[in-house]
Design a protein around this motif. Structure first.
Motif, PDB file in Angstrom:
ATOM      1  N   GLY A 434      46.743  26.938  23.777  1.00 41.78           N
ATOM      2  CA  GLY A 434      46.540  27.991  22.775  1.00 41.78           C
ATOM      3  C   GLY A 434      47.818  28.605  22.259  1.00 41.78           C
ATOM      4  N   THR A 435      48.958  27.969  22.548  1.00 43.63           N
ATOM      5  CA  THR A 435      50.257  28.509  22.134  1.00 43.63           C
ATOM      6  C   THR A 435      50.655  27.926  20.775  1.00 43.63           C
ATOM      7  OG1 THR A 435      51.187  26.779  23.539  1.00 43.63           O
ATOM      8  CG2 THR A 435      51.091  28.992  24.458  1.00 43.63           C
ATOM      9  N   CYS A 436      51.897  28.215  20.322  1.00 48.06           N
ATOM     10  CA  CYS A 436      52.308  27.747  19.000  1.00 48.06           C
ATOM     11  C   CYS A 436      53.354  26.645  19.117  1.00 48.06           C
ATOM     12  CB  CYS A 436      52.850  28.903  18.159  1.00 48.06           C
ATOM     13  SG  CYS A 436      54.335  29.697  18.796  1.00 48.06           S
ATOM     14  N   ALA A 437      53.468  25.826  18.082  1.00 46.73           N
ATOM     15  CA  ALA A 437      54.479  24.771  18.059  1.00 46.73           C
ATOM     16  C   ALA A 437      54.710  24.345  16.624  1.00 46.73           C
ATOM     17  CB  ALA A 437      54.027  23.565  18.885  1.00 46.73           C
ATOM     18  N   LEU A 438      55.901  23.829  16.352  1.00 47.20           N
ATOM     19  CA  LEU A 438      56.142  23.296  15.015  1.00 47.20           C
ATOM     20  C   LEU A 438      56.828  21.949  15.101  1.00 47.20           C
ATOM     21  CD1 LEU A 438      59.335  23.508  14.127  1.00 47.20           C
ATOM     22  CD2 LEU A 438      58.746  25.835  13.550  1.00 47.20           C
ATOM     23  N   SER A 439      56.725  21.207  13.996  1.00 47.51           N
ATOM     24  CA  SER A 439      57.360  19.904  13.865  1.00 47.51           C
ATOM     25  C   SER A 439      58.345  19.983  12.711  1.00 47.51           C
ATOM     26  CB  SER A 439      56.270  18.867  13.561  1.00 47.51           C
ATOM     27  OG  SER A 439      56.838  17.648  13.128  1.00 47.51           O
ATOM     28  N   LEU A 440      59.575  19.479  12.946  1.00 46.81           N
ATOM     29  CA  LEU A 440      60.525  19.427  11.835  1.00 46.81           C
ATOM     30  C   LEU A 440      61.304  18.114  11.898  1.00 46.81           C
ATOM     31  CD1 LEU A 440      63.690  21.659  12.248  1.00 46.81           C
ATOM     32  CD2 LEU A 440      62.270  21.000  14.160  1.00 46.81           C
ATOM     33  N   PRO A 441      61.801  17.657  10.735  1.00 47.84           N
ATOM     34  CA  PRO A 441      62.485  16.360  10.716  1.00 47.84           C
ATOM     35  C   PRO A 441      63.760  16.375  11.557  1.00 47.84           C
ATOM     36  CG  PRO A 441      61.898  17.076   8.484  1.00 47.84           C
ATOM     37  CD  PRO A 441      61.670  18.245   9.392  1.00 47.84           C
ATOM     38  N   CYS A 442      63.967  15.325  12.369  1.00 42.70           N
ATOM     39  CA  CYS A 442      65.188  15.259  13.197  1.00 42.70           C
ATOM     40  C   CYS A 442      65.836  13.884  13.151  1.00 42.70           C
ATOM     41  CB  CYS A 442      64.883  15.657  14.632  1.00 42.70           C
ATOM     42  SG  CYS A 442      64.004  14.411  15.576  1.00 42.70           S
ATOM     43  N   GLY A 443      65.353  13.007  12.264  1.00 39.41           N
ATOM     44  CA  GLY A 443      65.982  11.703  12.206  1.00 39.41           C
ATOM     45  C   GLY A 443      65.175  10.730  11.377  1.00 39.41           C
ATOM     46  N   VAL A 444      65.717   9.513  11.273  1.00 38.56           N
ATOM     47  CA  VAL A 444      65.071   8.455  10.506  1.00 38.56           C
ATOM     48  C   VAL A 444      65.129   7.185  11.349  1.00 38.56           C
ATOM     49  CG1 VAL A 444      65.167   7.112   8.364  1.00 38.56           C
ATOM     50  CG2 VAL A 444      65.833   9.523   8.345  1.00 38.56           C
ATOM     51  N   SER A 445      64.028   6.449  11.399  1.00 44.95           N
ATOM     52  CA  SER A 445      63.992   5.224  12.204  1.00 44.95           C
ATOM     53  C   SER A 445      64.759   4.099  11.522  1.00 44.95           C
ATOM     54  CB  SER A 445      62.542   4.795  12.424  1.00 44.95           C
ATOM     55  OG  SER A 445      62.055   4.161  11.261  1.00 44.95           O
ATOM     56  N   SER A 446      64.966   3.010  12.252  1.00 42.59           N
ATOM     57  CA  SER A 446      65.683   1.862  11.676  1.00 42.59           C
ATOM     58  C   SER A 446      64.925   1.293  10.480  1.00 42.59           C
ATOM     59  CB  SER A 446      65.869   0.785  12.751  1.00 42.59           C
ATOM     60  OG  SER A 446      64.615   0.468  13.326  1.00 42.59           O
ATOM     61  N   GLU A 447      63.619   1.576  10.406  1.00 42.24           N
ATOM     62  CA  GLU A 447      62.836   1.109   9.255  1.00 42.24           C
ATOM     63  C   GLU A 447      62.730   2.163   8.152  1.00 42.24           C
ATOM     64  OE1 GLU A 447      59.546  -1.860  10.880  1.00 42.24           O
ATOM     65  OE2 GLU A 447      59.584   0.029  11.986  1.00 42.24           O
ATOM     66  N   GLY A 448      63.509   3.233   8.290  1.00 40.62           N
ATOM     67  CA  GLY A 448      63.546   4.252   7.235  1.00 40.62           C
ATOM     68  C   GLY A 448      62.419   5.263   7.285  1.00 40.62           C
ATOM     69  N   LEU A 449      61.771   5.381   8.455  1.00 40.89           N
ATOM     70  CA  LEU A 449      60.645   6.317   8.569  1.00 40.89           C
ATOM     71  C   LEU A 449      61.094   7.623   9.219  1.00 40.89           C
ATOM     72  CD1 LEU A 449      58.141   3.685   9.962  1.00 40.89           C
ATOM     73  CD2 LEU A 449      58.162   4.627   7.641  1.00 40.89           C
ATOM     74  N   PRO A 450      60.537   8.747   8.755  1.00 42.28           N
ATOM     75  CA  PRO A 450      60.919  10.041   9.324  1.00 42.28           C
ATOM     76  C   PRO A 450      60.518  10.155  10.805  1.00 42.28           C
ATOM     77  CG  PRO A 450      59.642  10.323   7.300  1.00 42.28           C
ATOM     78  CD  PRO A 450      59.545   8.890   7.672  1.00 42.28           C
ATOM     79  N   ILE A 451      61.327  10.894  11.556  1.00 39.84           N
ATOM     80  CA  ILE A 451      61.028  11.195  12.961  1.00 39.84           C
ATOM     81  C   ILE A 451      61.013  12.717  13.108  1.00 39.84           C
ATOM     82  CG2 ILE A 451      61.888  11.039  15.345  1.00 39.84           C
ATOM     83  CD1 ILE A 451      63.167   8.332  14.511  1.00 39.84           C
TER      84      ILE A 451
END
Lengths: 485, 95
Positions: A434-451
């Protein structure tokens, strides 16, 4: 002027200075939707006329000098939010013809500020899914690679922001449905603490887990949107009466001296190598920013997915009992009486994943199995929650990956429900706690996909994780990117 | 096997879902695999643990019992598949 590379606060300044108008902005974003949505399918409904009317009213309000932070800003919301006199389908055939007679509280709060809602976004049917492949309106495509999923269930909300169709959107998160698509699409997504934002008028999936939250291209816009929708609502008695802080006021205070916990159970074998490298680099960045890194444990992590798929499906089977062809939605009646009408309506109206979860939940709650499944899961939920409370006594917040891999291919997991469920392994525990969390961009994979990087905060500590996210975003160059479409 | 096809048919009746034979077949295998997976919860001793129904501990939320404006009958019925005056109309209930 490139409207799609701006932030909400920059647009607000331009609107205030008379350099642009809300009508002009709204037209520009509607144009962007027209130009790009054939490729990604992020919108279920575009509200062009309603949006232009709202934009005109916003311009008058700005001219009269009483603008609010979101006055005149074009936004869009997941099709799970009831929107007055606008079709609200929840991406289900059973609500195909449903036009809501009222606004969800979160939508009403956006409208009170004068925000311009340009449409309703695609999603997994009834928010059940991790890939946006379970939509009666068709799959959403990841704007970074059209052969891949955008994540789910708020896949339209994330893809639309990544494609520059809008600056920010509202989604919902029951087991990761804001954070996982945000991660896969390279945008910022926040799941607030349970009770932080009203659920009134949000189509219910699992009521003890569902929470409304923002997705945006940067941390600041996410904070602006959260500030607009957060707060107690008498119409949702599970919303909590805790004061809403000014999230922007503390955004830039940094992380010097903060203690960041790394839960060891989240750094497992089987983590994609690019994801692992990106998260490890993020840890180094936080060290350089003056934070202290501490190892912590969340010992019951491995039980979270099993716990979630009993609790969520049990609650869903109860919540979705309301779709019976009586008061709204589609009815299929072949003259077999009332029960026959219920059975035909529901069989025709629900998609495969929704049926699967209703069946699982009905089984878990049925006579003779309640104690073994539902009650057992609720007890394990207590253990998971206690893990979080204990860890948060040692650290200010925690840092983990969002998902074990970058976005997978469309069709890759569609025939294996259990593998699909396991892709939410890092996001589900937060909903159970029941707590809070966020996701933010921190990198790009070798195939050009966001991480994506996940920051996990204490209950009602959204300001703290937004602050930590802003510090990272401004120390690196991963955020704010527009997908090339 | 945690669950067989007859169990699945029974649950479908409880859930008011008129499923096709092929759907029942597929669900039997899928539900069996999922129930097998969730069996891992039994590795944990939960004797004496209080179950969590809600993440935020809350007492009952009381309010005054006051009449307030509502959306009204016409708007409440605007999505009805079938209606009769101010009522929702359903197929025959009693034979």
């Amino acid at each position: 002027m490139d409207l799609n590379s701006l932030t909400i606060s920059q647009l607000r300044a331009q609107l205030a200075a008379g350099e642009t108008t809300s009508v002009e902005l709204t037209r520009a974003f509607l144009e962007r939707v027209k130009a790009t949505d054939g490729k990604i399918n992020a919108f279920i409904t575009v509200c062009e006329q309603e949006a232009l009317t709202a934009a005109d009213e916003a311009d008058q309000r700005i001219a009269a000098g009483n603008a609010a932070p979101l006055t005149g800003i074009p936004l869009a919301v997941k099709d799970i939010f009831n929107t007055r006199e606008v079709r609200t389908t929840c991406a289900s055939k059973i609500l195909d013809n449903y036009v809501s007679p009222y606004d969800a509280t979160a939508v009403a709060r956006l409208r009170e500020q004068g925000a311009v809602i340009i449409g309703k976004l695609n999603m997994d049917e009834f928010a059940m899914g991790s890939s946006n492949e379970n939509s009666a309106a068709g799959s959403v495509k990841n704007p970074w690679d059209l052969s891949r999923v955008p994540g789910g269930s708020s896949g339209g909300s994330a893809a639309s922001v990544a494609a520059g169709q809008v600056l920010a959107t509202l989604g919902t998160d029951t087991g990761g449905s804001i954070r996982q698509p945000a991660s896969h699409c390279g945008v910022v997504g926040l799941k607030p603490t349970y009770g932080r934002v009203s659920r009134y008028g949000v189509v219910a999936y699992a009521s003890s887990l569902d929470q409304v939250g923002p997705l945006a291209r940067n941390v600041e816009d996410c904070a602006t949107l959260l500030g607009a929708v957060a707060g107690y609502d008498p119409a949702d008695s599970t919303s909590v009466d805790v004061p809403v802080p000014d999230y922007l006021a503390t955004l830039k205070e940094g992380v010097k001296g903060k203690k960041i916990g790394l839960p060891q159970e989240y750094f497992i074998d089987g983590l994609d190598a690019d994801v692992q490298a990106a998260v490890e680099a993020a840890i180094e960045t936080y060290k350089q920013l003056g934070a202290e890194i501490v190892e912590v444990n969340l010992p019951h992590t491995d039980y979270a997915v099993a716990c979630y798929y009993l609790i969520a499906t049990a609650e869903a089977s109860s919540n979705l009992a309301r779709y019976d062809g009586v008061r709204y939605g589609v009815r299929v009646d072949n003259g077999e009486g009332l029960i026959g009408m219920y059975q035909r309506t529901r069989a025709a109206g629900f998609g495969d994943e929704v049926k699967r979860r209703i069946m699982l939940g009905t089984y878990a709650l049925s006579s003779g199995y309640y104690d073994a499944y539902y009650l057992k899961a609720q007890k394990v939920r207590t253990l998971i929650r206690q893990d979080f409370l204990a860890a948060f006594e040692q650290v200010d917040f925690m840092l983990t990956p969002v998902a074990p891999t970058p976005a997978f291919r469309i069709g890759e997991k569609v025939n294996d429900p259990l593998q699909m469920y396991l892709s939410d392994i890092f996001t589900i525990p937060v909903n159970l706690a029941g707590t809070c969390a966020l996701s933010l961009p921190c990198g790009v994979s070798s195939e050009g996909l966001p991480i994506g990087l996940q920051l996990l905060g204490k209950a009602f500590a959204e300001a703290e994780i937004l602050q930590a996210a802003w510090a990272f975003e401004n120390a690196t160059d991963f955020g704010g990117k527009l997908a090339p479409l | 096997m945690k669950i067989n096809r007859e169990d699945v048919e029974h649950v479908a009746r409880l859930a008011r879902l008129a499923l096709q034979p092929a759907e029942l077949d597929a669900l039997t295998g899928q539900m069996d695999a999922i129930l097998d997976y969730v069996e891992k919860l039994n590795e944990l001793d939960t004797e004496g643990i209080t179950p969590t129904a809600h993440a935020v501990p809350m007492e009952n939320a009381f309010r005054e019992d006051l009449v307030k404006p509502s959306i009204g009958i016409a708007r409440a019925q605007q999505n009805a598949p079938d209606k009769d005056g101010s009522c929702f109309k359903v197929p025959k209930v009693i034979e």
